[in-house]
Design an enzyme around this catalytic site. Structure first.
Site, PDB file in Angstrom:
ATOM      1  CE  LYS A  70      35.021  39.523  45.371  1.00  0.00           C
ATOM      2  NZ  LYS A  70      35.957  38.829  44.284  1.00  0.00           N
ATOM      3  CG  ASP A  80      34.597  38.485  40.764  1.00  0.00           C
ATOM      4  OD1 ASP A  80      34.976  38.734  39.739  1.00  0.00           O
ATOM      5  OD2 ASP A  80      35.009  38.810  42.004  1.00  0.00           O
ATOM      6  CB  CYS A 112      36.756  42.820  42.314  1.00  0.00           C
ATOM      7  SG  CYS A 112      37.095  41.284  41.489  1.00  0.00           S
ATOM      8  CG  ASP A 126      32.640  41.651  39.661  1.00  0.00           C
ATOM      9  OD1 ASP A 126      32.719  40.734  38.571  1.00  0.00           O
ATOM     10  OD2 ASP A 126      33.577  41.412  40.468  1.00  0.00           O
ATOM     11  CG  HIS A 127      35.044  42.063  36.332  1.00  0.00           C
ATOM     12  ND1 HIS A 127      35.438  40.974  36.072  1.00  0.00           N
ATOM     13  CD2 HIS A 127      35.315  42.335  37.780  1.00  0.00           C
ATOM     14  CE1 HIS A 127      36.114  40.515  37.220  1.00  0.00           C
ATOM     15  NE2 HIS A 127      36.023  41.437  38.333  1.00  0.00           N
TER      16      HIS A 127
END
Length: 728
Positions: free
Chosen positions: A327, A239, A279, A512-513
């Site tokens: 996650k 993440d 997210c 995710d980013h």
């Protein structure tokens, strides 16, 4: 306590901060005998075809008889005399060369197919290389020529150094390879119509590969003759990791040995992007293969339905054993009330700080390795599963590990309903950072900022004064958190290595980013600037070219079709993404999937909190075009990433024709004014429903969300602003 991943044999070689680029894959160190090798292999090729794909002497594939496992006889023959030009060579020249090689070997007192630790004459082995030399032929390769330059043995010490032969088609290695190598995309099913299947000599060649693999500790899965079994897949998704840290010059700021290892033995995508820089919407795109406006994952509260069919569901249906740890965050209903209310009210005419001021926190001492305990527990679960269960599976598996790092930590000092604005690490990880290499980003003045950027900077509590030391520390602590993330990836690679699964599994690493880390006077994500939207994407495994850097623009929606492509599952035609396998294998447009050639652009969009407008980004070539809302009420942005990689100069006014052209492309992909209007209507509906559910508690609850420090100063003013917005 030893640091995780410190047992890697490759750590020292891969953590060097030298800016000198690695040699390109497939390069060799030329020596005087190289021209002889080319002539000799030409003779071998002729001899192979005359013999029906078999050695004239042993009735075996030539490379299995001696070429790959021991080249001493033929190489000695070449050293003895230079053969004449192949153009003028008589028909029996191939047999004569092989006979000469056999005679030279007999003179030495050993058969030429016995293993010889000395390398071919065009190789200069490193001093640290083991004494064992192998050349691993590609599937479909007829000869052992053109092996890569030797280097440190891959994966772990004590194993024979395996050299890849890039001469022909795909590199199966001692495991499995992708569908695109071993079966035809035109419906042949791999029986003679594909690149690898349907040939008796190649089936015998595959047997030799299996024997070679057994010698290296691998355990190949059983497969039908001529058909390679689907590869297992391991996907590690973290993440908030800035993708620019995976290549030069960003990779000079922090030691990331596991990422460097994947680059050395795999492929890195230089222009990979999130489809939504937050997210839940980003992960919804990755797990669905669809753009955000199609999943309608507008914010961190709204994602996919729980019963949505993901790529993992399809792989399980087609015989894969599936396992998830950590996650996920791609379904609806998660994250705080503050997060969703801030997104719903972004069009209200007020400006409130919604985050704590970004800060750093150093914890523990130089022995404190496991800072993010929850991530380490999930990593341990994944490692144990690999060692105790995956190693015993008779079917291919797909393993997913989701990490929360390097996402900033919660900030309880900010009071009730605090956000996450703390960059926390230990001295152990901070020592992995090169402070001298940290770049202090340039900021525009508040008055010169784009209006959406100003809103984001203000709500993220970044419009105050920051010293250069504060900014450098925030960035350094973030990089240290990335180093800890890298170590967890290293644990997964080590577990695969120790169980012999590393050579048989495709390993993918992404995020995710990204994280702005004080670029453009912001932290967090929620922005189309490179720090926020550019993600890491590295792939390593059977059939994946080593040391390859792919410049094509790709995005997270490509994960879905790629997973199905690896598993040889038919790819649905309605996906937004395209398989990465053709890029990994350097295929031409005529060989791509039925969905057609990959477009030259990627799309990202954002509709959540900390931004007061829907945002759409189109990246193509050197241009990044960013449109807002309905395309009229907010000025667009255009950046030339070649001339302005830091995105400091908006050239939209300077290049109106480029803007119109890119806007036309964007509107052909998504009717963004209509989507923006739909999001605005959704936000109002959701807020009204939430307000009604609270009844008399509404005023108390809304006053004590993350914006409470500002809200409580003028509570009535802000409630009136919301009422006015609802009445519009």
């Amino acid at each position: 306590m030893a640091a995780p991943g410190d047992d890697f044999a490759f750590t020292k070689a891969l953590t060097s901060r030298s800016s000198k680029p690695h040699p390109a894959a497939g390069t060799v160190q030329q020596e005087p005998h190289c021209h002889l090798r080319r002539k000799y292999t030409s003779l071998q090729r002729k001899a192979w075809h005359r013999g029906g794909g078999q050695s004239l002497e042993q009735g075996r594939p030539t490379w299995a008889a001696g070429g790959a496992l021991g080249l001493r006889g033929p190489w000695e023959a070449i050293r003895a005399r230079s053969p004449p030009s192949t153009a003028a060579r008589p028909p029996r020249a191939g047999r004569q060369a092989l006979a000469a090689g056999k005679a030279a070997a007999a003179k030495r007192g050993r058969h030429h197919r016995h293993h010889d630790p000395s390398p071919p004459p065009c190789f200069t082995p490193p001093t640290s290389a083991p004494a064992t030399w192998h050349c691993r032929p590609r599937a479909g390769a007829l000869l052992p020529q053109d092996c890569d330059t030797p280097s440190q043995p891959p994966f772990f010490p004590g194993t024979a150094a395996v050299r890849r032969c890039p001469a022909l088609r795909c590199d199966r290695g001692p495991g499995s390879c992708f569908r695109s190598c071993c079966s035809s995309r035109s419906g042949s099913g791999g029986q003679g119509g594909g690149q690898c299947g349907g040939r008796e000599p190649l089936r015998r060649a595959g047997l030799a590969l299996l024997l070679l693999a057994a010698g290296a500790g691998a355990r190949p899965r059983p497969a039908a003759p001529g058909v390679q079994a689907p590869s297992s897949v391991v996907l590690v998704a973290c993440d908030s990791l800035d993708g620019r840290l995976t290549f030069f010059p960003g990779n000079q700021t922090v030691d990331l040995p596991s990422i460097n290892f994947m680059k050395r033995y795999g492929t890195v995508f230089l222009n990979a992007y999130t489809n939504s820089p937050i997210c839940c919407p980003s992960r919804a795109a990755m797990w669905s293969g669809l753009f955000t406006h199609l999943t309608e994952s507008w914010n961190n509260f709204k994602g996919l339905d729980p019963d949505y069919v993901t790529w993992m569901d399809l792989m399980e249906k087609h015989g894969y054993h599936t396992q998830k740890f950590g996650k996920l965050d791609y379904t609806s209903g998660h994250h705080s009330v503050s997060n969703r209310v801030e997104a719903w009210t972004r069009d209200v005419h007020f400006l409130l700080r919604q985050e704590g001021r970004p800060m750093v926190n150093l914890t523990g001492d130089r022995k404190r390795v496991r800072v993010m305990e929850a991530d380490w527990r999930n990593t341990d679960k994944a490692v144990n599963w690999i060692k105790e269960e995956a190693v015993n599976l008779t079917q291919p598996f797909v393993l997913y590990l989701g990490l929360n790092l390097p996402h900033p930590y919660p900030s309880p000092y900010a009071g009730e309903n605090f956000g996450s604005s703390t960059f926390l690490t230990s001295p152990y990880w901070l020592e992995k950072v090169t402070y001298e290499a940290i770049k202090i980003p340039k900021w525009s003045s508040l008055s010169e900022m784009h209006p959406v950027d100003y809103y984001s900077s203000y709500t993220k509590n970044c419009t105050g004064e920051f010293t250069e030391e504060e900014v450098r520390n925030i960035r350094a602590f973030y990089y240290a958190m990335c180093a800890e993330t890298d170590a967890m990836l290293g644990e997964i690679i080590s577990a695969l290595r120790d169980t012999g699964l590393l050579r048989k599994a495709v390993v993918i690493f992404t995020a995710d980013h990204g994280e702005l880390a004080m670029e453009h006077r912001q932290f967090y994500k929620m922005s189309m600037y490179e720090g926020s939207s550019h993600v890491p994407l590295l792939v390593m495994g059977p059939g994946v070219k080593e040391q390859q850097e792919i410049p094509n623009v790709v995005s997270l929606v490509d994960i879905y079709p790629t997973m199905l492509d690896i598993a040889r599952i038919p790819v649905p035609q309605n996906l937004s993404g395209y398989s990465l396998i053709p890029l990994l294998h350097k295929k031409t447009e005529s060989e791509v999937s039925p969905s057609g050639p990959r477009p030259s652009w990627v799309l990202s969009e954002f509709h959540g909190c900390n931004v007061n407008s829907s945002v759409y980004m189109l990246r193509t070539g050197k241009w990044k075009y960013i449109a807002y809302s309905d395309g009229c009420s907010v000025l667009p942005q255009l950046f030339d990433l070649t001339a302005d990689p830091d995105e400091l100069t908006n050239v939209a006014i300077k290049f109106p024709l480029i803007v119109r052209s890119l806007d036309k492309i964007l509107r052909s992909i998504v009717n963004y004014p209509k989507v923006s209007s739909s999001v605005q209507e959704y936000n109002k509906r959701q807020f009204i429903s939430w307000k009604q559910s609270l009844g008399q508690n509404y005023s108390s609850v809304i006053a004590n969300l993350r914006w409470h420090q500002d809200w409580l100063k003028e509570q009535k003013k802000y409630e009136n602003a919301i009422d006015k917005w609802l009445g519009e």
